[in-house]
Design a protein around this motif. Structure first.
Motif, mmCIF file in Angstrom:
data_model
loop_
_atom_site.group_PDB
_atom_site.id
_atom_site.type_symbol
_atom_site.label_atom_id
_atom_site.label_comp_id
_atom_site.label_asym_id
_atom_site.label_seq_id
_atom_site.Cartn_x
_atom_site.Cartn_y
_atom_site.Cartn_z
ATOM 1 N N PRO A 26 0.772 -1.335 0.041
ATOM 2 C CA PRO A 26 0.003 0.121 -0.029
ATOM 3 C C PRO A 26 0.850 1.258 0.198
ATOM 4 C CG PRO A 26 -0.575 -1.388 1.860
ATOM 5 C CD PRO A 26 0.683 -1.857 1.017
ATOM 6 N N ILE A 27 0.658 2.155 -1.160
ATOM 7 C CA ILE A 27 1.397 3.366 -0.935
ATOM 8 C C ILE A 27 0.223 4.453 -0.655
ATOM 9 C CG2 ILE A 27 2.625 5.137 -2.458
ATOM 10 C CD1 ILE A 27 3.974 2.370 -2.125
ATOM 11 N N VAL A 28 0.322 5.081 0.563
ATOM 12 C CA VAL A 28 -0.928 6.110 0.941
ATOM 13 C C VAL A 28 -0.297 7.356 0.805
ATOM 14 C CG1 VAL A 28 -2.492 6.528 2.857
ATOM 15 C CG2 VAL A 28 -1.489 4.304 2.692
ATOM 16 N N ASN A 29 -1.300 8.054 0.283
ATOM 17 C CA ASN A 29 -0.941 9.702 0.329
ATOM 18 C C ASN A 29 -2.142 10.380 0.476
ATOM 19 O OD1 ASN A 29 0.365 12.177 -0.450
ATOM 20 N ND2 ASN A 29 1.005 11.749 -2.185
ATOM 21 N N GLU A 30 -2.018 11.804 0.871
ATOM 22 C CA GLU A 30 -3.227 12.525 0.947
ATOM 23 C C GLU A 30 -3.974 12.805 -0.493
ATOM 24 O OE1 GLU A 30 -5.170 16.395 3.221
ATOM 25 O OE2 GLU A 30 -2.798 16.165 3.217
ATOM 26 N N ASN A 31 -4.911 12.685 -0.697
ATOM 27 C CA ASN A 31 -5.492 13.096 -2.183
ATOM 28 C C ASN A 31 -5.581 14.646 -2.236
ATOM 29 O OD1 ASN A 31 -6.922 13.025 -4.428
ATOM 30 N ND2 ASN A 31 -8.770 11.767 -3.897
#
Length: 406
Positions: free
Chosen positions: A174-179
């Motif tokens: 999982p590569i999580v970032n703020e949208n």
């Protein structure tokens, strides 16, 4: 001397990352006070089975605001080595920065529309490079974009949690970032440091690693001869006198943001390691570098952490002094007799702020009544209320206070 993947010397105090305020000369690792530490908590972090790793914008991009594949390869190599024994969840900054170069922007945009346009372009480039780099190890990535409003709604937060868990079950990273393409200025995490702390709790992580340009936490600019390195933060007292600044050229975070996020995660029971992205190898191998933030005893449940630090609130309950003491002592439900005022319009099941007579927010909880109904119950003992209104206003199981996490 520590080097970047390109072979150029990199000082742990230079302003390469999105969160550096401490310029200074390069220091060999063996001479840095941030290296060579051992402790029981560091051993715990080194052996953690599920780890969230947050990487800042300039650790992923070049000076011309393009994604640097060499930097990402260096990071992925270290992540792959750790993934032999641990699950890794990546929180990646860099979307706005990565979009600046392709759009011909020479400085970070300040207006929301241009930021979102840069993020729309940058997310594509950034995800491509993450995917390409992990593919060297026959691993697949999955991009998870979140906004503060997603985390604030329990149903959306659960969906994000399920998505991340399912990606892990399918052996994807999982590569999580703020949208950033849809988040408004009013509804943002503010920086990905806070996002990483929330993700750590959302996924029940055993440790959080925050990577900055500085090799650890100092009480001031480490270029100053009397700067003191802080190897362990057990309580807020260890931060007394620490001066931390804001972000750099391409990021929104800073050392102050890192410390705030580390304390947020540790208050909820997750240990945190703060160090430089250049030190990702030893950070993930034995946690012998950087600064460790010790967790509070008694990890908050996912629900209580969400209620305290992520949830959107529908209104406010004001309490008298006696009710505040009962609520902050823990294990006590909130009854109508201790409530002096109701503010806002909310429905049963919503999260509300709980405020003392001095105006300080002491906790949050899931309210059992609509605001209109509750207004007529204020100050009354349970036996003075009709049969259908004798339940606690906020049950102890759905009430969390800040005092126990300080």
């Amino acid at each position: 001397m520590t080097t970047r993947p390109s072979g150029l010397p990199l000082s742990p105090y230079r302003n390469h990352d999105d969160d550096v305020e401490f310029p200074g000369p390069a220091v060999p690792p063996e001479q840095s006070p941030a290296f060579g530490h051992e402790s029981e908590m560091r051993s715990h972090i080194a052996q953690a089975k599920r780890v969230v790793v947050k990487i800042g914008s300039s650790s992923l991009t070049n000076d011309d605001f393009t994604v640097d594949p060499n930097k990402i390869n260096h990071i992925v190599d270290a992540l792959q080595a750790r993934m032999v024994n641990s699950d890794i969840i990546v929180v990646s900054s860099g979307a706005v920065a990565a979009g600046m170069g392709p759009l011909g922007l020479t400085q970070r945009p300040t207006d929301l529309a241009t930021k979102q346009a840069a993020a729309a372009v940058g997310q594509v480039h950034l995800a491509h490079q993450w995917g390409r780099s992990f593919a060297r190890y026959h691993r697949t990535i999955g991009q998870v974009l979140l906004t503060a409003s997603d985390a604030g709604r329990r149903d959306r937060a659960r969906n994000a949690q399920r998505t991340i868990d399912r990606l892990r079950q399918l052996r994807a990273i999982p590569i999580v970032n703020e949208n950033d393409t849809v988040a408004t200025s009013e509804m943002r995490f503010g920086d990905n440091d806070r996002l990483s702390a929330i993700v750590a709790h959302l996924t029940s992580a055993d440790a959080l690693v925050l990577l900055s340009d500085v090799d650890g936490l100092y009480d001031r600019n480490p270029a100053e001869p009397d700067a003191r390195f802080i190897s362990e933060v057990r309580t807020g007292k260890d931060l007394k006198g620490v001066v931390a600044g804001d972000g750099g050229l391409v990021g929104t975070g800073g050392m102050a943001s890192k410390v705030s996020a580390a304390r947020l995660a540790s208050r909820g029971g997750v240990p945190v390691l703060l160090t430089s992205a250049d030190n990702i190898g030893p950070a993930l191998e034995d946690a012998s570098v950087g600064t460790v933030f010790h967790p509070r005893e008694g990890r908050l449940s996912a629900w209580k952490f969400w209620a305290l630090y992520s949830a959107d609130t529908g209104g406010t309950l004001r309490l008298d002094e006696g009710a505040v003491k009962a609520v902050t002592a823990g294990g006590t439900s909130l009854l109508a007799v201790g409530i002096t005022a109701v503010e806002g319009e909310f429905h049963a099941g919503e999260i509300v702020d709980i405020i003392g007579p001095d105006g300080q927010v002491v906790g949050r909880g899931e309210v059992a009544y609509d605001s209109e109904q509750l207004t007529g119950m204020l100050g009354k003992h349970t036996d003075e209320l009709p049969e259908g209104q004798r339940r606690p206003v906020v049950h102890a199981d759905y009430l969390s206070n800040y005092a126990s996490r300080l």
